[in-house]
Design an enzyme around this catalytic site. Sequence first.
Site, short mmCIF file in Angstrom:
data_model
loop_
_atom_site.label_atom_id
_atom_site.label_comp_id
_atom_site.label_asym_id
_atom_site.label_seq_id
_atom_site.Cartn_x
_atom_site.Cartn_y
_atom_site.Cartn_z
N ARG A 63 13.81 43.13 5.40
CA ARG A 63 14.43 44.08 6.32
C ARG A 63 13.95 45.48 5.98
NH1 ARG A 63 18.92 44.92 5.04
NH2 ARG A 63 19.39 43.42 3.42
N TYR A 91 9.54 39.61 10.76
CA TYR A 91 10.34 39.10 9.64
C TYR A 91 11.77 38.80 10.12
CZ TYR A 91 13.44 38.88 5.74
OH TYR A 91 14.44 38.45 4.90
N LYS A 101 21.76 39.86 11.64
CA LYS A 101 22.22 41.16 11.16
C LYS A 101 22.48 42.12 12.33
CE LYS A 101 21.64 39.82 6.95
NZ LYS A 101 22.82 39.49 6.13
N HIS A 146 29.93 40.93 6.02
CA HIS A 146 28.80 40.29 5.33
C HIS A 146 29.38 39.37 4.24
CE1 HIS A 146 24.69 41.11 3.14
NE2 HIS A 146 24.67 39.99 3.83
N SER A 152 22.92 41.59 -0.31
CA SER A 152 21.85 40.62 -0.05
C SER A 152 21.22 40.13 -1.35
CB SER A 152 20.77 41.28 0.80
OG SER A 152 21.36 41.81 1.96
N CYS A 186 22.40 38.32 -3.76
CA CYS A 186 23.24 38.35 -4.97
C CYS A 186 24.02 37.04 -5.13
CB CYS A 186 24.20 39.52 -4.94
SG CYS A 186 23.40 41.09 -5.26
N ASP A 204 26.87 33.76 4.85
CA ASP A 204 26.38 35.13 5.00
C ASP A 204 27.28 36.03 5.86
OD1 ASP A 204 24.31 37.06 4.43
OD2 ASP A 204 23.60 36.84 6.47
N ARG A 234 11.99 32.64 2.37
CA ARG A 234 13.24 32.12 2.94
C ARG A 234 13.11 30.69 3.42
NH1 ARG A 234 17.74 35.88 3.38
NH2 ARG A 234 16.91 37.79 2.50
C1 OXD Z 1 20.20 39.63 4.00
C2 OXD Z 1 20.12 38.26 4.57
O1 OXD Z 1 19.16 40.31 3.89
O2 OXD Z 1 21.15 37.60 4.63
O3 OXD Z 1 21.33 40.05 3.69
O4 OXD Z 1 19.03 37.84 4.99
MN MN Z 2 22.92 38.71 4.17
#
Ligand code: OXD
Ligand code: MN
Length: 591
Positions: free
Chosen positions: A69, A197, A206, A226, A248, A250, A277, A376
């Site tokens: 991102r 991406y 998002k 989130h 993100s 974590c 998420d 991913r």
């Molecule tokens: C992020 C995702 O970047 O969930 O938070 O992809």
């Molecule tokens: Mn996320």
Amino acid sequence: MTSNKYINQWIDEMAALTKPEKIVWIDGSEEQTVALREEACSSGELIRLNQDLLPNCYLHRTAVNDVARVEGRTFICTRKKEDAGNINNWMDPVECYAKLKKLYDGSMKGETMYVIPYAMGQVGSDFAKYGIELTDSIYVVLNMLIMTRAGRAVAEAMPQDDSFVKGLHAKGTLDPENRYICHFPEDNTIWSVNSAYGGNVLLGKKCFALRIASYLGRKEGWLAEHMLILGLENPEGEIKYISAAFPSACGKTNLAMLIPPEYYKKKGYKIWTVGDDIAWLRVKDGRLWAINPENGFFGVAPGTNEHSNPNALHTTERDTIFTNVAHNLDNNTVWWEGLNDNPPTNCINWKGEKWDYRKYDKADKINTSAAHPNSRFTAMAKNCPCISSEFDNPAGVPISAIVFGGRRAKTAPLVYQSFNWQHGAFVGSIMASETTAAAAGALGVVRRDPMAMRPFVGYDMGDYWAHWLDMGKRIANPPKIFHVNWFRTDDEGHFIWPGFGDNMRVLMWILARCEGKVGAKETAIGYVPNPEDINVEGLDISRETLETLLSVDADAWKEDIANIKEFYAQVGARVPKEMYEELAALEKRLG
Ligand code: OXD
Ligand code: MN
């Protein structure tokens, strides 16, 4: 596919701008999806993986400069700058539309524009919201078919008005200098250009389910967060639900799919995943109810393995699109750092180059790793071995506890409980974490990330905190609010808490607190467990380490307060006075 005149008119306008050769509606049928996969494999956009070992799995590589991102190029375009606030990048909507129109103009010449009707949430439920994404990318179409509920049935269920979220994506030239991810919350519109991406182009995630939805949530009296959602089942078969917000990369996916330690497993405890998420939360019957508006997982691959997250690993064994992982040419499968200790010897890295595992250097992962650190998997929720039976329940699940957390080497203890909702919202507002590879920029730098929403609030951060405070007043039996930190280290930088499945031990304390079944020590920052109340049966951890994990270092907190004050000043004039009162009270308690 629809008789909705607003939708058809908008598609005509966008087509007049981007000038595609043809327009194709995505109907969600197996036949159309198979044909699109075929086309993507013939053009090289996808690589078909070993269908015996990884049925219906594919590999995709993005451009080398388009792997995360881009927060610096993400804008909230409200008519008044102050409505976007100081934390978001802002552009005037008139200026932004004009600027981006030049980039979109003719960008789909000779190409197909796909029209994806999709729902966030269960079609027809009170929670559901609808959108259409227009895109020139088959990769986007195939990802959206995993990540959202999409196709003809959604188009038919959409209301006959213009309430749908209008998303336009064009790959353009992928020029990073002209990459824009722009949100127009006052128009229900998202424009994304010059990226491919996922986080920038799967507009349901998002862009819609957090940025636009948080704006709508404030207007309509609900929360878009989130957060993962998990259910913890006890041996009596009772399930309690927890939602948790971490920045993100974590470990939200790992916590959501946790396997209980042997001790709890033997007794019959289980964890069920509702989401990993995003959570949409509404007040009903005096409680807070949550749904996961998504239909799949867009998870970080590196570090996912049989120990850290077997459920995620098994979820990705079919019907999955891998992005920027390594390609093992020996058996036409995929690999990433942390999958196992056997790096492939005949391997293509995330950049599409031959890879030599002997040159791997932890200090320079981007250039020497096989998989990109932010590579991913896009996998279907229904393939997850621990998916909750409530995943598809349009009513959602009642939340007992909200957990905030970050990656902090020092300062934050393993877990603490806030005194009440207002203090809990304050704890969310001062969240901080060391940065990861999920967003472009420096790694490992501590930054404040309130409620893990810093990159995702579609309006002013101070107003967002005020909305949290308001929500608390509207819930008769609000969830209790906690903060966790799995990432505390010793002086040599080693993690001192085992994490992963053992995090269940902390969840057990959290639920026991919610039920008033366990005591706690009152400290300056909140209620902290007495060491004997964290069950460490079967864990090799000393009492001293546990005490360190649960300790509150007043000096470190005082230093943090200076940083919080700076951050509040940056958020600006709309920080609610209650947050300053909480800050002053914390400072006083610290002495
Ligand atoms: C992020 C995702 O970047 O969930 O938070 O992809
Ligand atoms: Mn996320």
